[in-house]
Design an enzyme around this catalytic site. Structure first.
Site, mmCIF file in Angstrom:
data_model
loop_
_atom_site.group_PDB
_atom_site.id
_atom_site.type_symbol
_atom_site.label_atom_id
_atom_site.label_comp_id
_atom_site.label_asym_id
_atom_site.label_seq_id
_atom_site.Cartn_x
_atom_site.Cartn_y
_atom_site.Cartn_z
ATOM 1 N N LYS A 1 -6.662 3.493 3.726
ATOM 2 C CA LYS A 1 -6.490 2.726 2.635
ATOM 3 C C LYS A 1 -6.349 1.372 2.734
ATOM 4 O O LYS A 1 -5.982 0.782 3.786
ATOM 5 C CB LYS A 1 -5.151 3.359 1.977
ATOM 6 C CG LYS A 1 -3.804 3.131 2.472
ATOM 7 C CD LYS A 1 -3.090 1.619 2.201
ATOM 8 C CE LYS A 1 -2.137 1.289 3.198
ATOM 9 N NZ LYS A 1 -1.609 -0.005 3.304
ATOM 10 N N ASP B 1 3.176 5.268 3.053
ATOM 11 C CA ASP B 1 2.154 5.589 2.598
ATOM 12 C C ASP B 1 1.320 7.009 2.557
ATOM 13 O O ASP B 1 0.226 7.097 1.999
ATOM 14 C CB ASP B 1 1.159 4.528 3.488
ATOM 15 C CG ASP B 1 1.260 3.261 3.551
ATOM 16 O OD1 ASP B 1 1.821 2.649 2.484
ATOM 17 O OD2 ASP B 1 1.041 2.616 4.607
HETATM 18 O O1 C5P Z 1 7.841 4.279 5.623
HETATM 19 P P1 C5P Z 1 7.260 3.793 6.944
HETATM 20 O O2 C5P Z 1 7.824 4.615 8.078
HETATM 21 O O3 C5P Z 1 5.956 4.013 6.851
HETATM 22 O O4 C5P Z 1 7.658 2.551 7.183
HETATM 23 C C1 C5P Z 1 7.711 1.612 8.292
HETATM 24 C C2 C5P Z 1 8.741 0.413 8.252
HETATM 25 O O5 C5P Z 1 8.034 -0.356 7.418
HETATM 26 C C3 C5P Z 1 10.024 0.765 7.855
HETATM 27 O O6 C5P Z 1 10.982 1.274 8.827
HETATM 28 C C4 C5P Z 1 10.720 -0.367 7.165
HETATM 29 O O7 C5P Z 1 11.071 -1.413 8.050
HETATM 30 C C5 C5P Z 1 9.314 -1.048 6.336
HETATM 31 N N1 C5P Z 1 8.761 -0.731 5.039
HETATM 32 C C6 C5P Z 1 9.937 -1.473 4.376
HETATM 33 N N2 C5P Z 1 9.618 -1.300 2.865
HETATM 34 C C7 C5P Z 1 8.656 -0.592 2.580
HETATM 35 C C8 C5P Z 1 7.758 0.355 3.384
HETATM 36 C C9 C5P Z 1 7.993 0.101 4.666
HETATM 37 O O8 C5P Z 1 10.766 -2.189 4.549
HETATM 38 N N3 C5P Z 1 8.370 -0.100 1.086
#
Ligand code: C5P
Length: 323
Positions: A20, A167
């Site tokens: 994406k 995501d």
């Molecule tokens: O959710 P995911 O594990 O993909 O996110 C990776 C990191 O990105 C999280 O630990 C966080 O630090 C950051 N993140 C965030 N806000 C979001 C998505 C991701 O702060 N909406």
């Protein structure tokens, strides 16, 4: 679920899943849970990973429901593709989230139980801001939902996907969506026709968490709305979409990797209708008027990047493929 090698049998299910890009990403602020509140427009592009899933194990026991309650998990990766091993592997994490919904438990030291073998063949850049790991997680959910007979609907899988990563819900659905919250609240968006892109990758990956931490230190929330992007998608207007591309993680990522700002300018100088950082980067995205212009643009900038892919969007969602 433990890791182990075993003798093999059983059907193989393969899922092809696209990466994406974020055509628009605005950060509204930091939430109580530490994540960032987003408004983002996501779209799949025609760069695909392929994940296959199969059951293996002691002959005669693989298909017996009672023996499938405890399950080992093995993830096969290809050398040089940079797919993380162990807990960092999102396809495995997705299996561990779905397992309990299918009544499947970790084997607790027993080694003669069936094994679910996941095999990931990557083309989506690893840690590139194109949801490569999240796509594998979504493919794992879709494949294992069928292999394990869970019979969850796509909506139920989407709910579960949010536990694996921000995501992952979008990757389960695909297409084009407006996402809010952590990026997990989705509304489908109308997109007419196809758009033509080049995706330019860097050799060094960039940590999403590090980019958000840098945003915390350097940036402030905005109220910019995605109207221009949504209008361009509806109108099949590549030029307007190029002008409207917007990503508020750019200042943070460009501070961590100043060469990315120059590389983005290089894409614009080479004739792109617009260029933007993909997600938290370091992959850059540039839009062209049509497929031939995208090929020309790719040729013009190939030297500058680790890898340049010519792609189109939107690219649907996860699909079972024949083997
Ligand atoms: O959710 P995911 O594990 O993909 O996110 C990776 C990191 O990105 C999280 O630990 C966080 O630090 C950051 N993140 C965030 N806000 C979001 C998505 C991701 O702060 N909406």
């Amino acid at each position: 679920m433990l890791q182990r090698h075993d003798h093999e049998e059983g059907v193989t299910l393969s899922v092809r899943i696209p990466g994406k890009v974020n055509l628009f990403l605005a950060v509204r602020g930091v939430r109580d849970d530490g994540y960032h509140e987003l408004t983002t427009v996501m779209q799949t592009v025609s760069v695909y990973d392929e994940l296959s899933a199969r059951l293996a194990g002691p002959p005669g026991r693989v298909h017996h429901p009672a023996t499938r309650r405890r399950m080992l998990l093995q993830v096969k990766t290809r050398p040089g593709q940079g797919v993380p091993e162990g807990e960092a592997n999102l396809a495995a994490r997705a299996a561990r989230v779905l397992g309990p919904r299918a009544g499947i438990m970790a084997p607790n030291g027993e080694m003669d139980c069936p094994t679910t073998v996941l095999d990931v063949d990557k083309t989506i850049p690893v840690a590139g801001g194109m949801a490569g790991g999240s796509a594998d997680a979504a493919a794992s959910l879709v494949a294992l939902n069928r292999l394990w007979g869970c019979e969850l609907s796509r909506d139920e899988l989407r709910e579960l996907a949010g536990e694996v990563g921000s995501d992952v819900p979008f990757c389960v659905v695909g297409g084009t969506a407006l996402a809010t919250g952590r990026g997990t609240e989705l509304a489908q968006v109308l997109c007419r026709g196809a758009f033509h892109w080049i995706v330019a990758t860097s050799r060094e990956s960039l940590s999403t968490a590090a980019v958000y931490r840098m945003w915390d230190g350097r940036c402030a929330p905005t109220e910019v709305e995605p109207d221009a992007v949504l209008q361009a998608l509806r109108a099949e207007d590549a030029e307007a979409l190029g002008a409207a591309l917007h990503n508020e993680l750019e200042p943070a990522a460009f501070h961590l990797r100043p060469e990315l700002a120059k590389a983005k300018q290089g894409l614009l100088d080479a004739g792109a209708l617009g260029a933007v950082l993909s997600g938290s980067g370091p992959t850059l995205l540039a839009i062209a008027a049509d497929a031939a212009s995208a090929e020309d643009l790719a040729e013009a900038v190939r030297e500058r990047f680790n890898r340049v892919l010519v792609t189109r969007s939107p690219a649907g969602g996860p699909e079972f493929s024949q083997r």
